[in-house]
Design an enzyme around this catalytic site. Sequence first.
Site, PDB file in Angstrom:
ATOM      1  N   ASP A 327       0.830  -1.195   0.000  1.00 60.42           N
ATOM      2  CA  ASP A 327       0.000   0.000   0.000  1.00 60.42           C
ATOM      3  C   ASP A 327       0.874   1.258   0.000  1.00 60.42           C
ATOM      4  O   ASP A 327       1.858   1.337   0.749  1.00 60.42           O
ATOM      5  CB  ASP A 327      -0.891  -0.032   1.246  1.00 60.42           C
ATOM      6  CG  ASP A 327      -1.853   1.126   1.311  1.00 60.42           C
ATOM      7  OD1 ASP A 327      -2.716   1.217   0.421  1.00 60.42           O
ATOM      8  OD2 ASP A 327      -1.749   1.941   2.253  1.00 60.42           O
ATOM      9  N   GLU A 364       1.737  -0.449  -5.044  1.00 62.32           N
ATOM     10  CA  GLU A 364       0.787   0.608  -5.376  1.00 62.32           C
ATOM     11  C   GLU A 364       1.670   1.840  -5.579  1.00 62.32           C
ATOM     12  O   GLU A 364       2.144   2.441  -4.610  1.00 62.32           O
ATOM     13  CB  GLU A 364      -0.213   0.850  -4.250  1.00 62.32           C
ATOM     14  CG  GLU A 364      -1.230   1.921  -4.602  1.00 62.32           C
ATOM     15  CD  GLU A 364      -2.192   2.241  -3.465  1.00 62.32           C
ATOM     16  OE1 GLU A 364      -3.382   2.472  -3.725  1.00 62.32           O
ATOM     17  OE2 GLU A 364      -1.738   2.268  -2.293  1.00 62.32           O
TER      18      GLU A 364
END
Length: 680
Positions: A327, A364
């Site tokens: 993330d 990401e």
Amino acid sequence: MTEIITANVLGAATSRAFPLGLSAPLHGDPATVVNVAVWAPELSELIVYFRPPGSEWRAVKLPEFSDGVHHGVLEGMPIGSHYGFASEDVDPATAQLLLDPYARAIDQEAEHLLGIRMFSGFDWGNETSPHTPWRDSVIYEAHIKGLTQLHPEIPAEIRGSYAGLAHPAMIKHLSELGVTAVELLPIHAHLDEQHLRDSGLPNYWGYNTIGYFAPHAGYASAAALAAGPQAVQDEFKGMVKLLHAAGIEVILDVVYNHTAEGKRYEPALSWRGLAEKRYYRFHDDHYLDTTGCGNTLDFSEPKVIQMALDSLRYWVEEFHVDGFRFDLAVTLGRDAANNFNPQHPFLVAASADRALSGVKLISEPWDVGHDGWQTGRFPVGWVDWNDHFRDSVRDFWLADQASMAAGGSGGGLARLADALSGSSRLFAASGRSQLASVNMITAHDGFALADLVAYNGKHNEANREDNRDGSDNNRSWNHGVEGITEDAGVLAGRAQSSRNLMATLLLSLGVPMITAGDELGKSQGGNNNAYCQDNEISWLDWSSVDETMLGTTRRMIKLRKEYLSAQPSTYPARDESSYLHWFDASGHPLSPEQWQDGSQRVLQMLLGSPGGMMDGLVIFNATGGEVAVTLPALGEPGDEGRRYEYRFGTGADYPQGQGAIFGPGDSARLSPNTITIYKA
């Protein structure tokens, strides 16, 4: 208060400053004796408070201090003991002790958070990882609870749990769908933020980690919870074992960019009380936040890098997971000056570490800091979520169509072709091929596929933020009516667009990722930020399945595997490596002007292979009317014998004419807004 003693080092035995956390001692019975090591360079002393099962609290001051690590050997701390740390004399029954950043289990049911000493062991039998190559991978992003909570074939007592995901009914769905990996939203122990607690809502997605080494107990079955933390771990491992037996990999979404301690001056739970100015990124006397979550872990600090790498190794070695999706991964590659560096020590170490060899590493590739968008710039060994692909495909099938429906024009074919070819030039700059592109139309964050075609704007009122949260740039199209409708024409158009989006995803080079529920026609009622909705908004409704969409997805995954069978297992970094050939509606190669002409809405893509064979032909008709298309001929020796067999189409009339044979130069009539697929 609890009497504080100094750790007993068992005479000649010495404690170690490594590994961090709890580990077996050099001497003594590991059943009751443990080595404790905690990095807290800003504290002059550190006290361990622990409570053996069925016993009273004890307090031991760690006697050794080496390079910022407090360490010592403790006696009388068996498996199952609860523990925490403090820098001064406190009452452990009422104070929030500092959690061990390396705690293998966390008691989240207690009034205060506590670490638990765990036993390492599980009967893995003959389990082996599928080790699916990137080229053959199809990822399925899912939430442990949301995927199984409403599944009628899963026993009620294990719905929403690790055991629920491992149930034969769930594995059957995944296997018949054809996916090769489940990518699970965060299963690390996590907490709800204060603003959500104040609103009476939970952090459903779980992007608020409090323990990087502990599975989230809330996803265990009631039986495992009652049996204790060892049973929770075993249930997770059993899930991995059964998924591997079915040939399905397990990828974890991990959140190393910030922690659940939130904004500065909120209560210290772990890192903030141990070494706040070393764990977190500061500017002057304030947190420098590149995550939007209140704090940012400082990956210019070696001990932060060590913690993340130790966590990754632990989940691979102890839980046998197959990969990680990181993330806000740009934050993990920021140096001491807060600039992103593709050769950052963490990024390089993760891809070079022996224990992580062969593990899938997915970035990401953005955060909210300066220069936060870095798609295509991560190093070799990493693959990136490709937002270029997402935006280009949404534009082509939705935003452009909405514009044309309103009397405007659409975009050209170049962006679509770039997406279909895996954004090869974007990833070539970092020495990677199309296989570094994780292609997606949707993800957990944003509209579900069914909502992309049913809503022009977000409808997040249930989040209790007056619809201010969530993105306003969705590139969606409601096909003329916002939300729920009974208009047959609108519903047919939405279904057609959904099939086009899914087919484009699964026909493109790179690695496709499907969001759980998109294959079922799942809607979130227009909520594009359902992070706090632990209810029917987020859960998959297995009683209302769009069978046509499910059939399309299954069929497209099978066709993808068939068409890729003759392709190379990886793609060298050169323009012709994709073996794709492009033609216009008349069967001629597209000119430079045609690529940029917004009125050109028909594209033929011929899939080749290294030996010169043509494996398939895909025709995209993004016009609002039926068109006659001339099938291409390359003019090479043997080309006159090529035939095209009609195999599949996204139009509602697909079954008509299935199996029909065409030759080069023949004309085929294609329905409006469809994708038609032939086998060469």
